[in-house]
Design an enzyme around this catalytic site. Sequence first.
Site, PDB file in Angstrom:
ATOM      1  N   GLU A  26      -4.241   3.799 -10.840  1.00 32.69           N
ATOM      2  CA  GLU A  26      -4.957   2.522 -10.635  1.00 32.69           C
ATOM      3  C   GLU A  26      -6.164   2.465 -11.566  1.00 32.69           C
ATOM      4  O   GLU A  26      -6.418   1.443 -12.215  1.00 32.69           O
ATOM      5  CB  GLU A  26      -5.426   2.402  -9.183  1.00 32.69           C
ATOM      6  CG  GLU A  26      -4.308   2.329  -8.186  1.00 32.69           C
ATOM      7  CD  GLU A  26      -4.834   2.376  -6.750  1.00 32.69           C
ATOM      8  OE1 GLU A  26      -5.226   1.314  -6.260  1.00 32.69           O
ATOM      9  OE2 GLU A  26      -4.852   3.458  -6.135  1.00 32.69           O
ATOM     10  N   ARG A  31       0.127   4.633   2.939  1.00 36.53           N
ATOM     11  CA  ARG A  31       0.182   4.295   4.360  1.00 36.53           C
ATOM     12  C   ARG A  31       0.475   5.467   5.286  1.00 36.53           C
ATOM     13  O   ARG A  31       0.402   5.332   6.496  1.00 36.53           O
ATOM     14  CB  ARG A  31       1.215   3.187   4.584  1.00 36.53           C
ATOM     15  CG  ARG A  31       0.662   1.821   4.369  1.00 36.53           C
ATOM     16  CD  ARG A  31       1.713   0.778   4.616  1.00 36.53           C
ATOM     17  NE  ARG A  31       2.636   0.644   3.493  1.00 36.53           N
ATOM     18  CZ  ARG A  31       3.801   0.025   3.579  1.00 36.53           C
ATOM     19  NH1 ARG A  31       4.189  -0.475   4.727  1.00 36.53           N
ATOM     20  NH2 ARG A  31       4.582  -0.080   2.519  1.00 36.53           N
ATOM     21  N   CYS A  44       0.839  -1.210   0.000  1.00 38.43           N
ATOM     22  CA  CYS A  44       0.000   0.000   0.000  1.00 38.43           C
ATOM     23  C   CYS A  44       0.870   1.254   0.000  1.00 38.43           C
ATOM     24  O   CYS A  44       1.742   1.425   0.848  1.00 38.43           O
ATOM     25  CB  CYS A  44      -0.913  -0.008   1.217  1.00 38.43           C
ATOM     26  SG  CYS A  44      -1.863   1.504   1.317  1.00 38.43           S
ATOM     27  N   TRP A  89      -8.544   5.765  -0.797  1.00 39.80           N
ATOM     28  CA  TRP A  89      -9.027   6.418  -2.007  1.00 39.80           C
ATOM     29  C   TRP A  89      -8.084   6.079  -3.145  1.00 39.80           C
ATOM     30  O   TRP A  89      -7.010   5.522  -2.928  1.00 39.80           O
ATOM     31  CB  TRP A  89      -9.149   7.933  -1.831  1.00 39.80           C
ATOM     32  CG  TRP A  89      -7.945   8.564  -1.200  1.00 39.80           C
ATOM     33  CD1 TRP A  89      -6.788   8.921  -1.815  1.00 39.80           C
ATOM     34  CD2 TRP A  89      -7.784   8.875   0.182  1.00 39.80           C
ATOM     35  NE1 TRP A  89      -5.914   9.443  -0.908  1.00 39.80           N
ATOM     36  CE2 TRP A  89      -6.498   9.436   0.313  1.00 39.80           C
ATOM     37  CE3 TRP A  89      -8.590   8.745   1.307  1.00 39.80           C
ATOM     38  CZ2 TRP A  89      -6.005   9.865   1.544  1.00 39.80           C
ATOM     39  CZ3 TRP A  89      -8.090   9.181   2.532  1.00 39.80           C
ATOM     40  CH2 TRP A  89      -6.820   9.731   2.634  1.00 39.80           C
TER      41      TRP A  89
END
Length: 1149
Positions: free
Chosen positions: A323, A149, A146, A318
């Site tokens: 992506e 973070r 991720c 979000w």
Amino acid sequence: MDGSQKPRNNEILPGERAELRNPSSSKQRFETLKNWETDKVQRDTLHLKACPVNVCDRAKCNGSVMNPSQMISDPRNESRSPEAIVQLATDFIDQYYESAKRFKSEAHLNRLHEVKQSIKGQGTFTLTEHELIFGAKTAWRNAPRCIGRIQWNKLQVFDCRHITSTAEMFEAICTHLKYATNKGNIRSCITFFPPRNEANGEFRVWNPQLIRYAGYRQLDGSVIGDPVNVEFTQICERLGWVGKGGRFDVLPLLLQANSKDPDMYEVPTNLVLEVDIKHPKFDWLEKMGLKWYAVPAVSNMLIDIGGIQFPACPFNGWFMGTEIGRDLCDTTRYNILEPLAKQMGLHTKNNSSLWKDKAVLELNISILHSFQSNNVTIMDHHAATESFMKHFSNELRLRGGCPGDWVWLVPPVSGSTTPIFHQEIFNYILNPTCYYQPDAWKLHTLKNRDQKVGKTKKIHFKELARSVLLASTMMTKAMAKRVKATIFYATETGKSLTYAKILREIFNHAFDAKIVAMDEYDIWLLEYESLVLVVTSTFGNGDPPENGETFAQALQDMGNGDNESSSKKFDSVNTVAPLQKRVSFHAKNTTANQDNTSEEQGILANVKFSVFGLGSRAYPNFCAFGHAIDTMLGDMKAERLLEIGEGDELSGQEDSFRHWAQNVFSAACDSFCLKEDVNIEIANASLSNTTYHPSNYRFKSVDIAAEENITGDLGKMHKKHLSSCRLIERINLQSAESKRSTILVKLDTNDSPLLDFEPGDHLGIYPCNQPELVDGLISKLEDAPAKDDVIQMETLKRKNTHLGIIENWEADVRLPPCSLRTALTRFLDITTPPTPQILSLLAECAQDENEKTKLKVLSEGSFAYEDWKFQSFPNFLEILEEFPSIKLSSSLLLSQLPFLQCRYYSISSSPNYHPGQIHCTVSVVSYTTKGGSGPVHHGVCSSYLNRIPAGEKISCFIRHASGFRLPKDPSTPCLLIGPGTGIAPFRSFWQQRIYETSSEAKVNGTMALLFGCRHPLHDHLYKKEVEEAKKLGVISHSYTAFSRSPHTPKTYVQHILENEISDFVFDSIHNRNGHFYVCGDVTMAADVNRAFKSVLVKNGMMKEDSDNYIRKMKSDNRYHEDIFGVTLRTSEVTDSVRKHVRKNSIKPL
Ligand SMILES: Cc1cc2nc3c(=O)[nH]c(=O)nc-3n(C[C@H](O)[C@H](O)[C@H](O)COP(=O)(O)OP(=O)(O)OC[C@H]3O[C@@H](n4cnc5c(N)ncnc54)[C@H](O)[C@@H]3O)c2cc1C
Ligand SMILES: NC(=O)c1ccc[n+]([C@@H]2O[C@H](COP(=O)([O-])OP(=O)(O)OC[C@H]3O[C@@H](n4cnc5c(N)ncnc54)[C@H](OP(=O)(O)O)[C@@H]3O)[C@@H](O)[C@H]2O)c1
Ligand SMILES: Cc1cc2nc3c(=O)[nH]c(=O)nc-3n(C[C@H](O)[C@H](O)[C@H](O)COP(=O)(O)O)c2cc1C
């Protein structure tokens, strides 16, 4: 290199790396990480705590494997031994207590024991809610793939471990989506469903994400919609779902509870925020009909917290723009790259034209542009990677490492233009952990079926396919009440508690609200709160009420990241939050709509709060403690839901409170997306409704012995350890010529250790109301029980049960069993003018229409009420005389009157000089109301002390005033300023020094007393004692200001300070580092403060510096104040403040 040259933050200096990487220096090989862009080398030690299982193995690197087996949690392959669970649990509980700075504390060890016992007995244990929140945040913090973070601490956790059905799961998911979406200002949150264990059965969300688009396989093999979801779409269809066949159809939710077959629910369309994709320049792009959803909520991963596995725990952050870019461009997904490039007029035949790069770039621009222009949270990959780098370096500093999966973290476009590309990162697994898990349909065998879902054969599941379209209104109150609201209060005279209770009433309409006294709260739990409301008064001269002191200190330590300094005194609010800071802070204050992607992370980043301060504008530091709390919470990055509310005791305090309470309730509902589910009007009505109704109360006779221990009962009511003293004697300190009395009250402590004190401390006394007032009041009651019968009040409670409403009489625990006389004498306040709320109840009891109308007007709390209150200052008996038609029942008094509060007295004796005794110097309060034309009122406590006979027992306790102490070194100069009864604590000081001088033969320093009184022959308190102390050399100088002496001009202590002894004061305080003490009325203290500043300026200090100088003296504990309140010229001061407030229309509303 010596240690002093070592850089901090795990950074390695050039040269050191080679040594560390040298194979011969064995163990530390490969523990450093280099950034090839900056050449910075850092050391990772956190990996030493990683789980032994790792992504890569000895023979090969699995860095690019999508789902390495080590990151998959498959119940078919797992059977954990109790030992393995104990190990994971112990490690987790250790982490939790370490983070709370309670490692190896008693609580830690007890919890470990409890957890181990539970695993031993039941094979598992239950995480506390705080552990769950900590675990969830840490799992995110540990997630190597991720990039977002940096926000790990800002995660809202919905604890739904108690639910049992898919309908409840659905409701919880709706709440989750609503909260997360937040009208586009996306917030990170996670919902935990019951963990895996035999009792629960398995809970799963079958969808990979809560919101995803269907993929419909066509006969020719092509797909309409999102190809990645073809299999899941087919499962939904087999369960009876009929999709619309479009490209962007939101899939239904398939939810599984208790290992049962899943149920299907449509996601309500109003909970799915979508953004149409447009390009800032290419108008044609809009026509491609592309869109994407706003909330990426992963719902098929498993989180393991200390060995407890949560297979259903949807969570969201979000999007980063790339992506969505991949979702639309990847050949296995929407695959729009080529059509897009063609629209752009690019030559798609030739790869080297870089048409793919150009097209993907423009699509990414469109995505960012579309989300941003619709005010929907999104991050570009440059901002995201920069924030990750910041997080990475924070983590190395704070934790000694940060696991990361480089392959995933480097964005799919423009990799080398982002800083992560150049950063070496270790990948390792830490617990708590997020795992992948096999698709739910591959693990689940449908009950009563001979076919397994997922097989290609057509299955008819008509009865199973309960496709339910539920609107968001279905979300019940019970659902909304999952969010806890904690209402903190601190109070001296009880009003803040009353307001906190009213606040709880209104908040219980939407939240699970509870009230906590500040001194009963463990501050380290604060970061796990979601919604914090603070109601507090200010006392002293800008200080916290006594039961707010430890909280304030702990909050201050927390803000400083300093757990060592808890012994330090809580600095005066002037030091904590200088006014300028508060003002400027408010100016930049953000409200509920703040940018959630903000990287500014504080320990309270996930807490939403608002503060209401009670105070009085008669004090220079109006509501200062409320402001200090507001500032400290804000500084720790808690999110301010609403500006601080201020309630001025002199003007519309209750009105201001109601106004703030309504607004903060509305803001909180807004912030937690509950507005549609709550009837705000009904909730607001609870602010004005008092719940009193006479038929809900009755009295029961009780054995007379029940009223034995009034001091004990008072202690329980006020949560204080009380003792009792006996009156030895009382001496009037004023002369016979004076019309006023100031009494020296000598008390015998009976050597109670609870009454140990030091000079400077206060005695708190619980007084008795005047017997005439009590008897008068009882005589006016409609239904008074015999006044000396011991009774217990009972309340009729109604409970909603499945059998209907059940009624039950329960003892009302507000008051202990006692007689009516005792209740009105010892426990209840019958002299302070009633609040508007009580007046509204009295209006109901008035039989005469005119009286009813007048009472109703007063109960609105407007100017009419304020004028009436401050003119007549009516006690309860006077109200019944003013409104004779009121038919008053005893239960109204017993259930509604506030508690009679203690009064404080600065102790006037030294425990060494008068062992076993406590002396107080008490000014006997009496005044006439209505500007002199009304009845005489006698102060409750001072007249009680002036009335009782020798030998009478007095309920009391010591209040330690650690900020009002003599300096340890007796040679340090002390300037003691106290007009009138302000001299009280100084008597304990000089007695203490007399004792020390005689017992230890210490050299005395400067101790100057500056006293003020009216007339040399009337009220020159302790004149003789001061002369004796001077003879003994304990008091070095004494000065007296006479304000009403014939033949001399009116003089106050501050005049002498400024005009007569300025040089002496400067020399003692500034040059010789002396201590400055002021005691008594607050206006006098403010005047003295100004005079002292003028002394400093006269002696060469700049005016601006004099403020800071005094502030510094306060924080160094050299400027001490002991404030009694507004005691001098009370009505004059309050009248003038009220006029000023009105003129400037500050309040009431
Ligand atoms: C930390 C501290 C230390 C203290 N130390 C001392 C001490 O050493 N000696 C001492 O005598 N007091 C001291 N006090 C004050 C003391 O606590 C009580 O407030 C005081 O004795 C009055 O209490 P009471 O019950 O007699 O009067 P109450 O019944 O409480 O009545 C006082 C109230 O009546 C009203 N009132 C008073 N005068 C007038 C007026 N002229 N017109 C209209 N309304 C008026 C005001 O609202 C006032 O608050 C101290 C207070 C504090 C907070
Ligand atoms: N909670 C309460 O309401 C409470 C508590 C304690 C005492 N009291 C009341 O206070 C009075 C007696 O108190 P006391 O013995 O402490 O004091 P006091 O005798 O009334 O006053 C002491 C001296 O201070 C002077 N003074 C007044 N205002 C001043 C100011 N702003 N700065 C400096 N000096 C000032 C007075 O002058 P002048 O008066 O001549 O101006 C007097 O010389 C009584 O009326 C009592 O009822 C009320
Ligand atoms: C001794 C004393 C000191 C006070 N000091 C302040 C102060 O410094 N600032 C302020 O705004 N109010 C001050 N007040 C007013 C109180 O805050 C106010 O009465 C409030 O309504 C009390 O609320 P509580 O009952 O919850 O303690 C003081 C009151 C007293 C009696």
